[in-house]
Design a protein around this motif. Structure first.
Motif, PDB file in Angstrom:
ATOM      1  N   ALA A  31       0.842  -1.214   0.000  1.00  0.00           N
ATOM      2  CA  ALA A  31       0.000   0.000   0.000  1.00  0.00           C
ATOM      3  C   ALA A  31       0.870   1.254   0.000  1.00  0.00           C
ATOM      4  N   ASN A  32       1.853   1.302   0.863  1.00  0.00           N
ATOM      5  CA  ASN A  32       2.712   2.498   0.967  1.00  0.00           C
ATOM      6  C   ASN A  32       3.425   2.792  -0.351  1.00  0.00           C
ATOM      7  N   ARG A  33       3.848   1.733  -1.036  1.00  0.00           N
ATOM      8  CA  ARG A  33       4.565   1.880  -2.294  1.00  0.00           C
ATOM      9  C   ARG A  33       3.641   2.413  -3.387  1.00  0.00           C
ATOM     10  N   LEU A  34       2.371   2.037  -3.352  1.00  0.00           N
ATOM     11  CA  LEU A  34       1.454   2.378  -4.445  1.00  0.00           C
ATOM     12  C   LEU A  34       0.786   3.741  -4.301  1.00  0.00           C
ATOM     13  N   LEU A  95       1.247   1.588   8.203  1.00  0.00           N
ATOM     14  CA  LEU A  95       0.557   2.159   7.046  1.00  0.00           C
ATOM     15  C   LEU A  95       0.740   3.673   7.030  1.00  0.00           C
ATOM     16  N   ASP A  96       1.077   4.193   5.859  1.00  0.00           N
ATOM     17  CA  ASP A  96       1.331   5.625   5.705  1.00  0.00           C
ATOM     18  C   ASP A  96      -0.010   6.369   5.635  1.00  0.00           C
ATOM     19  N   THR A  97      -0.628   6.584   6.788  1.00  0.00           N
ATOM     20  CA  THR A  97      -1.998   7.127   6.815  1.00  0.00           C
ATOM     21  C   THR A  97      -2.074   8.590   6.382  1.00  0.00           C
ATOM     22  N   ALA A  98      -0.965   9.294   6.413  1.00  0.00           N
ATOM     23  CA  ALA A  98      -0.961  10.705   6.006  1.00  0.00           C
ATOM     24  C   ALA A  98      -1.333  10.848   4.530  1.00  0.00           C
ATOM     25  N   THR A  99      -1.145   9.786   3.757  1.00  0.00           N
ATOM     26  CA  THR A  99      -1.413   9.827   2.317  1.00  0.00           C
ATOM     27  C   THR A  99      -2.845   9.391   1.982  1.00  0.00           C
ATOM     28  N   ILE A 100      -3.632   9.049   2.989  1.00  0.00           N
ATOM     29  CA  ILE A 100      -5.024   8.646   2.755  1.00  0.00           C
ATOM     30  C   ILE A 100      -5.893   9.910   2.662  1.00  0.00           C
ATOM     31  N   ILE A 143      -8.095  -2.114  -6.019  1.00  0.00           N
ATOM     32  CA  ILE A 143      -8.500  -2.553  -4.682  1.00  0.00           C
ATOM     33  C   ILE A 143      -7.481  -3.527  -4.106  1.00  0.00           C
ATOM     34  N   MET A 144      -7.119  -3.320  -2.841  1.00  0.00           N
ATOM     35  CA  MET A 144      -6.225  -4.246  -2.142  1.00  0.00           C
ATOM     36  C   MET A 144      -6.507  -4.169  -0.645  1.00  0.00           C
ATOM     37  N   GLY A 145      -6.026  -5.157   0.095  1.00  0.00           N
ATOM     38  CA  GLY A 145      -6.163  -5.127   1.550  1.00  0.00           C
ATOM     39  C   GLY A 145      -6.610  -6.461   2.106  1.00  0.00           C
ATOM     40  N   LEU A 146      -7.422  -6.392   3.175  1.00  0.00           N
ATOM     41  CA  LEU A 146      -7.805  -7.575   3.944  1.00  0.00           C
ATOM     42  C   LEU A 146      -9.327  -7.616   4.077  1.00  0.00           C
ATOM     43  N   ILE A 167      -9.800  -3.122 -10.668  1.00  0.00           N
ATOM     44  CA  ILE A 167      -8.589  -3.945 -10.716  1.00  0.00           C
ATOM     45  C   ILE A 167      -8.243  -4.397  -9.310  1.00  0.00           C
ATOM     46  N   LEU A 168      -8.067  -5.694  -9.143  1.00  0.00           N
ATOM     47  CA  LEU A 168      -7.618  -6.247  -7.861  1.00  0.00           C
ATOM     48  C   LEU A 168      -6.095  -6.334  -7.886  1.00  0.00           C
ATOM     49  N   ILE A 169      -5.461  -5.820  -6.852  1.00  0.00           N
ATOM     50  CA  ILE A 169      -4.010  -5.936  -6.736  1.00  0.00           C
ATOM     51  C   ILE A 169      -3.727  -7.157  -5.865  1.00  0.00           C
ATOM     52  N   GLU A 170      -3.459  -8.273  -6.544  1.00  0.00           N
ATOM     53  CA  GLU A 170      -3.473  -9.576  -5.855  1.00  0.00           C
ATOM     54  C   GLU A 170      -2.408  -9.684  -4.752  1.00  0.00           C
ATOM     55  N   ASP A 171      -1.211  -9.201  -5.023  1.00  0.00           N
ATOM     56  CA  ASP A 171      -0.155  -9.340  -3.996  1.00  0.00           C
ATOM     57  C   ASP A 171      -0.330  -8.332  -2.858  1.00  0.00           C
ATOM     58  N   GLY A 172      -1.317  -7.459  -2.990  1.00  0.00           N
ATOM     59  CA  GLY A 172      -1.628  -6.515  -1.917  1.00  0.00           C
ATOM     60  C   GLY A 172      -2.772  -7.009  -1.040  1.00  0.00           C
ATOM     61  N   CYS A 173      -3.133  -8.269  -1.229  1.00  0.00           N
ATOM     62  CA  CYS A 173      -4.255  -8.851  -0.475  1.00  0.00           C
ATOM     63  C   CYS A 173      -3.808 -10.123   0.234  1.00  0.00           C
TER      64      CYS A 173
END
Ligand code: VGL
Ligand code: ZN
Length: 203
Positions: A31-34, A95-100, A143-146, A167-173
């Motif tokens: 997430a932080n990278r994207l 998680l880099d929440t400042a970027t949300i 979309i990615m996450g848990l 688009i699902l980001i598979e390695d982000g899930c």
């Protein structure tokens, strides 16, 4: 406009949490990278009252993982998790929440669960996510996450339904896999509905 939707990257869904998803702690780095590659970053939080009806603790004699019927809908019983205002409900520390840009809370109504970031499980009430995205001219969502087999899946299915390119980001899930194979099945279901699947290095 493209939005990144981060689903439920919260303490209770990572190892050590109340509803730990195996390797759930791996997704924050992705997430932080994207985040900086997107026009808009939206994050969901599972956000339950302490007596939420999806908790096995509210159904004496029932066990975690059992399926019951709740107000006419099938409901899996979970351990108490993501109780509003608790540490378990906080975003993970890494998680880099400042970027949300925007946070959507779901599952706030005691009587109904909400896996999707867009609607409750009966599709009766909207969370406001779709309006927010449309008001920002978003047409594509990544979309990615848990967890892959619950909140990520239902968020992605609703996104397609609502007309977003999804688009699902598979390695982000990462998924729960209550039954072995649930994650693979969830990804197939999403693909069949029109969700495209990519890895984060293709973005
Ligand atoms: C979730 C089970 C219960 C999820 C939330 O975030 O996937 N799963 N509540
Ligand atoms: Zn929940």
């Amino acid at each position: 406009m493209k939005a990144l939707i981060l689903v439920d990257i919260q303490n209770d869904f990572v190892p050590g949490g109340a509803l730990a998803v195996p390797e759930g702690d791996r997704v924050a780095t992705v997430a932080n990278r994207l985040m900086s590659h997107f026009d808009l970053v939206v994050a969901t939080q599972d956000w339950h009252p302490a007596d939420h009806m999806s908790f096995a603790s509210q159904h004496p004699g029932r066990d975690i993982g059992e399926q019951i019927e709740l107000n006419g809908l099938p409901q899996i019983l979970w351990p108490d998790h993501c109780v509003e205002g608790t540490t378990g409900a906080d975003f993970v520390a890494g998680l880099d929440t400042a970027t949300i840009d925007h946070v959507v809370r779901k599952g706030t109504d005691r009587a109904i669960d909400s896996y999707s970031g867009f609607f409750d499980n009966a599709h009766r009430k909207s969370t406001g996510m779709a309006d927010y995205l449309k008001s920002h001219q978003v047409n594509g969502v990544f979309i990615m996450g848990l967890a892959t087999d619950y909140c990520v899946k239902f968020t992605a299915l609703d996104a397609v339904d609502l007309g977003f390119e999804t688009i699902l980001i598979e390695d982000g899930c990462r998924g729960v896999n209550l039954k072995p194979g649930d994650v693979v099945k969830a990804i197939k279901e999403m693909q069949a509905a029109g969700v495209r699947v990519k890895d984060s290095d293709q973005i």
